[in-house]
Scaffold this motif. Structure first.
Motif, short mmCIF file in Angstrom:
data_model
loop_
_atom_site.label_atom_id
_atom_site.label_comp_id
_atom_site.label_asym_id
_atom_site.label_seq_id
_atom_site.Cartn_x
_atom_site.Cartn_y
_atom_site.Cartn_z
N LEU A 34 29.46 46.58 43.25
CA LEU A 34 28.79 46.48 42.53
C LEU A 34 27.67 46.51 43.18
CD1 LEU A 34 30.37 42.77 41.73
CD2 LEU A 34 30.35 45.25 40.10
N SER A 35 26.47 46.14 42.62
CA SER A 35 24.81 45.85 42.35
C SER A 35 24.38 44.34 42.78
CB SER A 35 23.91 46.82 41.97
OG SER A 35 23.81 47.94 41.71
N ALA A 36 23.52 44.45 43.46
CA ALA A 36 22.76 42.36 42.86
C ALA A 36 22.63 42.43 41.57
CB ALA A 36 21.77 42.14 44.06
N MET A 37 22.39 41.24 40.86
CA MET A 37 22.14 41.00 39.38
C MET A 37 20.78 41.24 39.23
SD MET A 37 23.18 37.10 38.73
CE MET A 37 23.50 36.54 37.11
N THR A 40 17.46 40.13 41.29
CA THR A 40 17.50 40.37 42.77
C THR A 40 16.98 40.33 44.04
OG1 THR A 40 19.15 38.73 41.94
CG2 THR A 40 18.84 38.82 44.02
N THR A 41 17.46 41.66 44.13
CA THR A 41 16.84 42.35 44.74
C THR A 41 15.11 42.24 45.65
OG1 THR A 41 18.82 43.56 45.28
CG2 THR A 41 16.83 44.19 46.34
N ASN A 42 14.73 42.96 44.37
CA ASN A 42 13.71 43.15 43.13
C ASN A 42 13.13 40.99 44.49
OD1 ASN A 42 12.92 45.69 42.85
ND2 ASN A 42 12.61 44.63 41.34
N GLY A 118 21.79 39.62 48.17
CA GLY A 118 21.88 40.32 46.58
C GLY A 118 23.25 40.21 46.61
N GLU A 119 23.64 41.47 47.25
CA GLU A 119 24.99 42.29 46.18
C GLU A 119 26.26 41.27 47.75
OE1 GLU A 119 22.22 43.87 47.18
OE2 GLU A 119 23.40 45.71 45.52
N LEU A 120 26.20 40.18 48.09
CA LEU A 120 26.83 39.21 48.75
C LEU A 120 27.21 38.35 47.14
CD1 LEU A 120 25.75 38.88 52.74
CD2 LEU A 120 27.84 40.01 51.59
N GLY A 180 28.03 47.20 46.83
CA GLY A 180 27.51 48.22 47.19
C GLY A 180 25.97 48.62 48.06
N PHE A 181 25.13 49.15 48.53
CA PHE A 181 24.12 49.38 49.11
C PHE A 181 24.20 48.57 50.22
CE2 PHE A 181 19.96 46.03 49.10
CZ PHE A 181 19.25 47.63 49.52
N ILE A 182 24.59 47.64 50.65
CA ILE A 182 24.72 47.26 52.41
C ILE A 182 25.44 47.81 53.28
CG2 ILE A 182 23.86 44.84 50.84
CD1 ILE A 182 26.63 43.53 52.08
N GLN A 194 19.40 52.50 50.92
CA GLN A 194 17.58 52.10 50.59
C GLN A 194 18.02 52.00 48.87
OE1 GLN A 194 15.27 53.10 52.31
NE2 GLN A 194 16.77 53.83 54.17
N ARG A 195 16.94 51.42 48.54
CA ARG A 195 17.00 50.81 47.20
C ARG A 195 17.91 51.94 46.17
NH1 ARG A 195 13.34 46.48 45.51
NH2 ARG A 195 14.83 46.68 43.63
N GLY A 196 18.38 51.37 45.00
CA GLY A 196 19.12 51.84 44.02
C GLY A 196 20.61 52.62 45.49
N GLY A 197 21.05 52.33 46.20
CA GLY A 197 21.50 52.77 47.16
C GLY A 197 23.20 52.49 46.97
N SER A 198 23.81 51.44 45.61
CA SER A 198 25.21 51.49 44.98
C SER A 198 25.88 52.58 45.14
CB SER A 198 24.71 50.38 44.84
OG SER A 198 24.45 49.12 45.26
N ASP A 199 24.70 53.64 44.14
CA ASP A 199 25.27 54.81 43.89
C ASP A 199 26.19 55.83 44.92
OD1 ASP A 199 24.56 53.79 41.38
OD2 ASP A 199 23.11 55.73 41.63
N1 ASP Z 1 20.74 46.35 44.78
C1 ASP Z 1 19.83 47.70 45.60
C2 ASP Z 1 18.29 47.67 44.80
O1 ASP Z 1 18.00 47.07 43.45
C3 ASP Z 1 20.83 48.31 45.33
C4 ASP Z 1 21.01 49.23 43.67
O2 ASP Z 1 21.51 48.02 42.56
O3 ASP Z 1 22.18 50.79 43.83
O4 ASP Z 1 17.80 48.32 44.82
#
Ligand code: ASP
Length: 440
Positions: A34-37, A40-42, A118-120, A180-182, A194-199
């Motif tokens: 899972l990503s953060a909601m 949240t990361t922003n 956020g992911e936690l 994801g991400f962390i 890096q941002r978007g790293g949950s993929d």
């Molecule tokens: N939460 C992180 C972001 O917004 C990672 C992700 O969503 O993939 O960049």
């Protein structure tokens, strides 16, 4: 086993979390990343920058608002008192940590710890929700196994070993949830992909467990053949090869983190892009299949800086390009496009943090011109460089000023560098003519 990743919007509201629950409870065992909601990361980035800018009161305001809005979500999602209070206690610990952070001196390590919250939060909350609904699920803490090395690459050997250990000590469950991400870095400090790293997390896990498939669930029905924000009449692409997907993700198709396909490409583990809001839609399947030729998609990457390095005297000499590349290496800046002529080299970068220093180094060996606000438009398709319709390109773009063109770097990509002001017109023209909505 499959690995399913759900992005920020998929877990961004209680209703969407309920959709996710329905999607994952099909009776098969799986790992859910899972990503953060969404948002949240922003918000966490803004808290870290308030600490950096020494405006802690602003950060405290943001944290209090975040606290309130999370409690609204928790009340709606967790109607069972014991789950509700357990998750509120956990969330309160996180908000207290963030409040304490506002008294601290800014450091990159502190920022990374802030960004990890956020992911936690999302995973803890979602795991409790599944349990409340009677679903057998467990948390696999990403910080216990996900790790990058000093080159910021995933340390696959260590991840594989640690992931096996974590799975063994976790109670047997139908659903394993992870963040994801962390990750941790080589010094065991909290870091991220890096941002978007949950993929990327999802495909790294997919590679280490040799998953049957990795699914990336977002809020769009697959990778589109052009950017739907700027072009009408786009459609999802049903099949892409790993190479095509990698080119598109790197050159701007926002749906995927650029490195996503790398971990799974070698073993041919398919990656399916799906839409949480419309699970029945086909989405896009990324696999080793390269049977379709021709132009499949167009993507654009903004905020590109072009640097022209002109030196008639030195270009013919051995080692000139080496000197140029060494400057970029010193400032850890990667080059996206490059074209050469007898008297000049033009190249592009997207990270201009060190531009001034790069330019002053380069000025020691050549004269330099810099053009900002450029856009790379990238055309992708298997064997695109030899496909008939590719040659229409110059005719289609006769009115657009092309600053650079890169053809033949790979068989699957042609890239054009244009002024960002021309982006929307260019994307639309290419869409109309290359996908034959209009004939020339
Ligand atoms: N939460 C992180 C972001 O917004 C990672 C992700 O969503 O993939 O960049």
């Amino acid at each position: 086993m499959k690995v399913l990743k759900f992005g920020g919007t998929s877990v961004g509201t209680v209703k969407n979390m309920q959709h996710v629950k329905d999607i994952i409870t099909d009776g098969t065992k799986k790992i859910v990343v899972l990503s953060a909601m969404s948002g949240t990361t922003n918000t966490l980035v803004s808290i870290a920058s308030d600490i950096f800018n020494k405006t802690p009161n602003q950060a405290v305001d943001t944290i209090n608002k975040m606290h309130e809005s999370y409690f609204v979500v928790i009340d709606e999602l967790l109607v069972d008192d014991s789950f509700n209070s357990d998750v509120k206690n956990y969330a309160t610990e996180i908000f207290n940590f963030l409040l304490e952070a506002t008294y601290l001196e800014y450091s990159k390590n502190l920022e990374n710890k802030i960004l990890a919250q956020g992911e936690l939060l999302s995973t803890y909350m979602f795991n409790a929700y599944l349990k409340q609904e009677g679903i057998s699920s467990s948390l696999l803490p990403a910080l216990d196994f996900m790790r990058i090395n000093s080159a910021k690459e995933p340390d696959l050997v260590s991840i594989k070993e640690k992931f096996g250990g974590v799975l063994e000590t976790t109670p047997e469950s139908d659903i394993y949830i992870t963040q994801g991400f962390i990750c941790l870095d080589e010094n065991d400090d909290v870091s991220n992909l890096q941002r978007g790293g949950s993929d990327y997390t999802a495909t790294i896990i997919g590679a280490v467990i040799h998953a049957e498939e990795v699914q990336i669930w977002t809020d769009i029905d697959g990778m589109h053949n052009n950017d739907p924000r700027f072009v009408e009449n786009t459609h999802p692409i049903s099949n892409l090869s790993f190479d095509e997907a990698a080119e598109l993700a790197y050159f701007g198709a926002k749906i995927l983190h650029p490195q996503t396909v790398l971990p799974v490409r070698e073993d041919g583990i398919p990656v399916r892009l799906k839409n949480t809001m419309d699970p029945a839609a086909d989405g896009t399947l990324i696999s080793s299949d390269t049977s379709e030729n021709g132009i499949k998609a167009i993507a654009a990457k903004d905020n590109i800086t072009a640097i022209k390095i002109k030196s008639g005297r030195m270009l013919q000499a051995y080692g000139f390009l080496k000197k140029v590349f060494e400057v970029f290496e010193t400032y850890e800046t990667s080059i996206d496009m490059i074209t050469t002529s007898e008297v000049a080299v033009s190249l592009t970068i997207d990270d201009d943090k060190n531009l001034d220093r790069i330019v002053s180094e380069l000025e020691k060996i050549a004269s330099i011109e810099v053009d900002k606000n450029q856009t790379i438009v990238c055309l992708v398709g298997h064997s695109i460089v030899s496909h008939d319709s590719t040659f229409k390109l110059f005719q289609i773009l006769q009115d657009v000023k092309i600053r650079m063109i890169s053809y033949g770097g790979s068989r699957n990509n042609i890239s054009l560098l244009i002024n960002s002001n021309d982006k929307i017109t260019t994307l639309n023209k290419l869409n109309d003519y290359l996908f034959e909505l209009v004939t020339l």
